[in-house]
Write an enzyme that holds these catalytic residues in place. Structure first.
Site, PDB file in Angstrom:
ATOM      1  N   LYS A   1      12.182  64.365 -81.133  1.00 53.28           N
ATOM      2  CA  LYS A   1      13.365  64.749 -80.352  1.00 53.28           C
ATOM      3  C   LYS A   1      13.544  63.810 -79.155  1.00 53.28           C
ATOM      4  O   LYS A   1      14.672  63.412 -78.830  1.00 53.28           O
ATOM      5  CB  LYS A   1      13.228  66.197 -79.892  1.00 53.28           C
ATOM      6  CG  LYS A   1      13.344  67.193 -81.050  1.00 53.28           C
ATOM      7  CD  LYS A   1      12.866  68.571 -80.656  1.00 53.28           C
ATOM      8  CE  LYS A   1      13.023  69.576 -81.792  1.00 53.28           C
ATOM      9  NZ  LYS A   1      12.376  70.857 -81.541  1.00 53.28           N
TER      10      LYS A   1
ATOM     11  N   GLU B   1       4.318  77.854 -87.098  1.00 54.25           N
ATOM     12  CA  GLU B   1       4.186  77.705 -88.553  1.00 54.25           C
ATOM     13  C   GLU B   1       2.732  77.929 -88.963  1.00 54.25           C
ATOM     14  O   GLU B   1       1.820  77.704 -88.146  1.00 54.25           O
ATOM     15  CB  GLU B   1       4.543  76.258 -88.942  1.00 54.25           C
ATOM     16  CG  GLU B   1       5.932  75.823 -88.568  1.00 54.25           C
ATOM     17  CD  GLU B   1       6.959  76.242 -89.584  1.00 54.25           C
ATOM     18  OE1 GLU B   1       6.583  76.501 -90.742  1.00 54.25           O
ATOM     19  OE2 GLU B   1       8.131  76.336 -89.215  1.00 54.25           O
TER      20      GLU B   1
ATOM     21  N   ASP C   1       6.893  66.925 -83.187  1.00 54.34           N
ATOM     22  CA  ASP C   1       8.269  67.433 -83.151  1.00 54.34           C
ATOM     23  C   ASP C   1       8.956  67.017 -81.839  1.00 54.34           C
ATOM     24  O   ASP C   1      10.074  66.500 -81.848  1.00 54.34           O
ATOM     25  CB  ASP C   1       8.233  68.967 -83.289  1.00 54.34           C
ATOM     26  CG  ASP C   1       9.607  69.594 -83.212  1.00 54.34           C
ATOM     27  OD1 ASP C   1      10.326  69.563 -84.224  1.00 54.34           O
ATOM     28  OD2 ASP C   1       9.967  70.112 -82.134  1.00 54.34           O
TER      29      ASP C   1
HETATM   30  N1  HSE Z   1       9.433  73.868 -84.486  1.00 58.35           N
HETATM   31  C1  HSE Z   1      10.453  73.564 -83.542  1.00 58.35           C
HETATM   32  C2  HSE Z   1      10.197  74.280 -82.228  1.00 58.35           C
HETATM   33  C3  HSE Z   1      11.818  73.954 -84.031  1.00 58.35           C
HETATM   34  O1  HSE Z   1       9.235  75.048 -82.125  1.00 58.35           O
HETATM   35  O2  HSE Z   1      10.941  74.055 -81.292  1.00 58.35           O
HETATM   36  C4  HSE Z   1      12.388  72.921 -84.909  1.00 58.35           C
HETATM   37  O3  HSE Z   1      12.676  71.791 -84.166  1.00 58.35           O
END
Ligand code: HSE
Ligand code: NDP
Length: 438
Positions: free
Chosen positions: A211, A196, A207
């Protein structure tokens, strides 16, 4: 006369919140696969609206008549199913709660929200007797939520270890093959659309931590939030680290490690959850996960070791997971049933990173004089850390010591590194990384 015919043709109303990378593909699949979805569910789905933030944005392939900027009104307009693909905490949280309160089942891809406040959402779904499904929230298209929530729920899962962030895997993989540094590889990943414009959530590990929190909550039947996850991003990984890993037959990967520890002397088992870069032996299956792919290993008492692998991000793969949930939730709804809710009965404590047993790889720039090795070895011994291998590279001003430790508590390893930095014979600690997967 049978009443089956009118019932079978009464559509289930679907509202989609968000029409970005994922939402656009969700809408495309809902439209293009309408006939198949109807056949699989037993009822047609009717898309009643798509909430967005910017009304005037060009959206090729999207019927403008369906777009609204009033998401609150959309979730209160009689939807049977609400698909939330806005992301972030608010307004997603309030919109989901409103949808559930209004009796809609919800499908979401929102890992950040689930990892921060999942229990509030589960409680609202439970109270309303509807579904909350989120297969797309972890590892994109890879089916991992349903296996943990349903297929493996009769087993005892002891560990979930994975590469769950495609962006960081892409960057580390590129650094490994090109020998380039982190900053230039990040720029390349951004130019190629893998990272991004604001890459913070990925490269700082937020992130992956979200998870990991979701995976460990499901695997260990306890509440784990993103705040419980020990997190290190990949911003400090250098080309020296990558080269050091290569020299010892390893590759650097950003891993998420969720473990059930113990039992301790009181019979208590705890949960340890962390995400950080680590050196992994090249023969380990996670080492071969390249590009933006994800992989998740599950270790369980009876099933043994299972591996899940595939595309962990991107519009179409993530939309596939969303649509899988949509069909399941729609089928449940037609049967007057709901799928599994939150299972957090075990209420396990969260272990501190200090107590986690790890191995470290260290590269030290040292003065090449007699007795250096003994001084350094004593520093490890003082902290109760046993050395597995020591290798010297170069001589004189270029002398480098590469040390790999035996497993030891993380706190002891960190304290050793701090002490090494204070030694006169150590010019610089050039690389410090955990070693996993042996
Ligand atoms: N930005 C995340 C990744 C995807 O690069 O795996 C969305 O969870
Ligand atoms: P995007 O940023 O591409 O899209 C977000 C969408 O939400 C946009 O359409 C935006 O509108 C809309 N939106 C933002 N704020 C509001 C608001 N207040 N009211 C109504 N609509 C709003 O995100 P993604 O599609 O990438 O991600 C969506 C979700 O899916 C996130 O939870 C993400 O973590 C998750 N996910 C994403 C993956 C991926 O590969 N992208 C993979 C797995 C999960 P507008 O278009 O007008 O800006």
């Amino acid at each position: 006369m049978s009443t089956a015919e009118p019932l079978a043709t009464t559509p289930l109303k679907v509202a989609v919140l968000g029409c970005g990378t994922v939402g656009t593909e969700v809408v495309r699949l809902l439209t293009d696969s309408a006939d198949d979805l109807r056949a699989r569910i037993g009822r047609p789905l009717e898309l009643i609206g798509i909430a967005v933030r910017r009304a005037g944005r060009e959206r090729p392939g999207i019927d403008p008549a369906l777009l609204t900027t009033d998401a609150e009104k959309l979730v209160s307009s009689g939807a049977d199913l609400v698909i939330e693909v806005i992301g972030g905490i608010e307004p997603a949280r309030n919109l989901i709660l409103t949808a559930l309160k209004n009796g809609a089942s919800v499908v979401t891809a929102n890992k950040a929200l689930l990892a921060q406040d999942g229990s509030t959402l589960f409680a609202a779904a439970e109270e309303a007797g509807v579904d909350l499904y989120f297969e797309a929230a972890v590892a994109g298209a890879i089916p991992i939520i349903r296996p943990l929530r349903e297929s493996l729920v009769g087993d005892e899962i002891t560990a979930v270890i994975g590469i769950v962030n495609g962006t960081t895997n892409f960057i580390l993989d590129k650094m490994d093959t090109s020998g380039a540094g982190f900053a230039e590889t990040l720029t390349e990943a951004q130019d190629l659309g893998y990272a991004e414009p604001d890459p913070t959530a990925d490269i700082e590990g937020f992130d992956a931590a979200a998870k990991a929190a979701i995976l460990s909550s499901l695997a260990f039947h306890t509440r784990v939030t993103s705040a419980d996850v020990y997190r290190e991003g990949i911003t400090d990984v250098t080309s020296t680290d990558i080269a050091s890993a290569k020299a010892m037959g390893c590759v650097v990967k950003a891993v998420a490690i969720c473990q059930l520890t113990g039992p301790d002397a009181n019979g208590e088992r705890a949960v340890s959850v962390r995400t950080h870069p680590a050196m992994i032996p090249r023969h380990h299956p996670l080492a071969s996960v390249g590009g933006a792919y994800n992989a998740v290993f599950v270790e369980s008492k009876s099933a043994g070791r299972l591996m899940f692998y595939g595309p962990g991000a991107g519009g179409p793969p993530t939309a596939s997971a969303v649509l899988g949930d949509v069909v399941t939730v729609a089928r449940n709804r037609l049967r007057g049933a709901a799928g599994p809710g939150e299972s957090s009965y075990a209420a396990r404590p969260i272990s501190s990173i200090d107590t986690v047993i790890t191995r470290y790889h260290l590269s030290l720039e040292v003065t090449d004089v007699a007795g250096v090795l003994a001084t350094i070895a004593n520093c490890f011994a003082d902290h109760g850390v046993s050395i597995q291998t020591v290798r010297q590279q170069g001589r004189g001003a270029d002398a480098q010591l590469v040390i790999v430790t035996h497993p030891a508590p993380d706190a002891a390893l960190s304290a050793t590194v701090e002490s090494l930095r204070e030694l006169d014979v150590v010019v610089e600690v050039t690389s410090v990384m955990r070693v996993e997967g042996e």
